[in-house]
Scaffold this active site. Structure first.
Site, PDB file in Angstrom:
ATOM      1  N   TYR A 240     -70.398 -69.372 -22.368  1.00  0.00           N
ATOM      2  CA  TYR A 240     -69.771 -69.775 -23.628  1.00  0.00           C
ATOM      3  C   TYR A 240     -68.798 -68.667 -23.986  1.00  0.00           C
ATOM      4  CZ  TYR A 240     -72.550 -73.851 -24.775  1.00  0.00           C
ATOM      5  OH  TYR A 240     -73.088 -75.099 -24.777  1.00  0.00           O
ATOM      6  N   ASP A 268     -66.469 -78.077 -22.757  1.00  0.00           N
ATOM      7  CA  ASP A 268     -66.608 -79.312 -23.539  1.00  0.00           C
ATOM      8  C   ASP A 268     -67.301 -79.085 -24.874  1.00  0.00           C
ATOM      9  OD1 ASP A 268     -69.194 -78.825 -22.778  1.00  0.00           O
ATOM     10  OD2 ASP A 268     -69.436 -80.628 -21.570  1.00  0.00           O
ATOM     11  N   HIS A 359     -72.253 -82.778 -20.796  1.00  0.00           N
ATOM     12  CA  HIS A 359     -73.147 -81.849 -21.477  1.00  0.00           C
ATOM     13  C   HIS A 359     -74.490 -82.528 -21.804  1.00  0.00           C
ATOM     14  CE1 HIS A 359     -72.633 -77.894 -23.814  1.00  0.00           C
ATOM     15  NE2 HIS A 359     -73.893 -78.214 -24.013  1.00  0.00           N
TER      16      HIS A 359
END
Ligand code: PPY
Length: 498
Positions: A240, A268, A359
């Site tokens: 991230y 995403d 995801h």
């Protein structure tokens, strides 16, 4: 450095409010007064532990070093004299009692026959808050169900009489040997569901030659996982991207130094999807502890995930890719591609791969499944002359529960697939043993399915072995997914809490 100061429980207990808030974590005392409003999870949860030992609540949600890196050293007040803390007598809740009964009643792990079974057991034995966080998906949870259903719209075209006395399903992923054409995909907060968290995956993966992708938001710290690795064990890192790029740079370069073989940048999640099951659980929590927070502003709509996601940079864009390429030599893979257009951009940006992923259905609801996107992406890349290219690997994740799912993805052009929740549930249910059993089940299924399909090796899996013509027909009926539906919560959850 040794702590100069040793504080006592009563001294800490004097600082139990918003004006002066001390907490104990892992035997150390911290002054978090000025940090209260910066805490990504809100001030309220910290104030619940003001003047007390917060370790138990802190542990599953934060890597061990989160507090030491985020708080200035001047706020590290010293060690606690353990003998002076009055341990609160913990009330054993009804839920906890039921959990213990369910744990004791688990069938022996050898009785587990498929990956769905782990999900049923995990649901019964983990805290409801953990189940809400792990199992939730965004909005109406349409995409999470579609991820399973899409595999059922792909049918096999098996070949016969090919001497399949020995079959081999091993492969390489980004140049790393893998005993299976799949990797353990990143899932966060493993300690919510099992006290050893992601280390169960690490140990099982080492015993079976499977690659583990380490999550930025794992409960076990990155170094803890690497320190527990077997020699030669391979890892990928899920990233991230932090608003503070310096933090990201250090993290990535540290991972590279420690031997990680692939950087999977999550693309995403500029904002976290609304996982309402998780959010409702937070409301239940809040009402249970309402008296602690009189007069304070309470964010009631967060849930575990949203509460800790504020560090993720929503401004991330294609312009940032050269920067990542300048800070690392690891292969870069963009995780969360959903269209042919973006697959082409990724190829042209010079990254080494993409993960076609929604995801786990947790971001944009009604986004298509990875397996459906795969067909579109391969066609588009081929038309441009970009496929096949051994330097650009295409992965798929979402809803994988059977080796047959994996074989379909490979036949359609994927190099390997990511398996997230299925491994997560296997360790929630049985720890390391569960993960090892899950891997063994995959192995058995690969052997049988490859024989029945007439594929001796992974290279024998070709597009002609599947009929994917119904894949993008979203309104066709598919067989009822009984195994999945028996573990999937629909309106039941609403009925229970309203
Ligand atoms: C997810 O929950 O989908 C994640 O990817 C992990 C996570 C956890 C908490 C905040 C942001 C992302």
């Amino acid at each position: 450095m040794a702590d100069l100061n040793v504080l006592t429980g009563p001294q800490v207990a004097e600082h139990a409010n918003r004006d002066s808030c001390w907490i104990i974590v892992h035997g150390k005392v911290y002054d978090v007064t000025e940090f209260l409003d910066e805490h990504p999870g809100g001030a309220r949860i910290i104030l619940k532990y003001a003047g007390k030992d917060a370790t138990e609540a802190y542990e599953p949600i934060h890597p061990p070093d989160a507090i030491t890196t985020n708080l200035p050293v001047s706020k590290h007040l010293g060690a606690i004299d353990a003998g002076t803390i009055v341990k609160a007598v913990k009330e054993v809740t009804e839920e906890e009692k039921q959990r213990q009964v369910a744990l004791a009643a688990r069938p022996p792990v050898e009785n587990i026959l498929n990956l769905h079974d782990f999900e049923v057991i995990a649901r019964a034995v983990i805290p409801s808050k953990a189940w809400a966080y792990y199992s939730s998906a965004s909005d109406d949870e349409i995409t999470i169900r579609e991820n399973r259903m899409a595999f059922q719209r792909v049918w096999f075209r098996p070949r016969i009489l090919r001497d399949v006395s020995s079959v081999d399903w091993s492969t390489t992923i980004l140049g790393c040997k893998s005993s299976l054409p799949l990797y353990i995909s990143a899932t966060a907060l493993g300690k919510l569901g099992h006290p050893e968290g992601e280390l169960t995956l690490t140990r099982a993966a080492a015993n079976h030659g499977v690659i583990q992708m380490i999550a930025t938001l794992a409960s076990c710290s990155f170094d803890d996982i690497m320190d527990n690795a077997a020699s030669g064990q391979e890892f990928f890192l899920q990233l991230y991207v932090n608003r503070d790029r310096e933090i990201t740079r250090k993290y990535v370069q540290h991972a590279e130094k420690r031997g990680v073989k692939g950087l999977f940048i999550t693309v995403d999640a500029p904002q976290l999807g609304r996982r309402e099951k998780d959010m409702r659980m937070k409301q239940v929590d809040d009402s249970a502890s309402a008296e602690v927070q009189k007069g304070q502003e309470v964010k009631k709509d967060q849930g575990v995930a949203r509460a800790i996601s504020s560090f993720i940079d929503p401004s991330l864009s294609w312009k940032d890719i050269p920067w990542f390429q300048s800070i690392t030599k690891m292969p870069i893979i963009l995780k969360g591609i959903s269209t042919a257009e973006d697959a082409i951009f990724a190829y042209e940006a010079g990254v080494q791969g993409i993960v076609l992923s929604n995801h786990g259905g947790r971001q944009l609801d009604t986004a298509r499944s990875g397996i459906e996107v795969l067909v579109e992406v391969i066609t588009a890349l081929r038309a441009k002359g970009y496929h096949p290219d051994p330097k650009f690997e295409i992965f798929v994740d979402g809803g994988v529960r059977r080796a047959s799912d994996v074989l379909k993805a490979i036949a359609l052009g994927a190099k390997a697939v990511g398996v997230g929740r299925a491994f997560l549930y296997s360790f929630c249910a049985y720890g390391q043993e569960g993960v090892e059993r899950a891997i063994q089940i995959f192995r058995d299924e690969f052997e049988m399915n490859m024989r029945l399909l007439g594929a001796k090796t992974i290279d024998d899996l070709v597009p002609e072995m599947v009929d994917a013509s119904a894949l993008n027909q979203h309104i066709v009926t598919v067989p009822r997914d009984n195994l999945f539906e028996s573990t999937c919560e629909l309106l039941m959850f609403l009925v229970l809490i309203i």
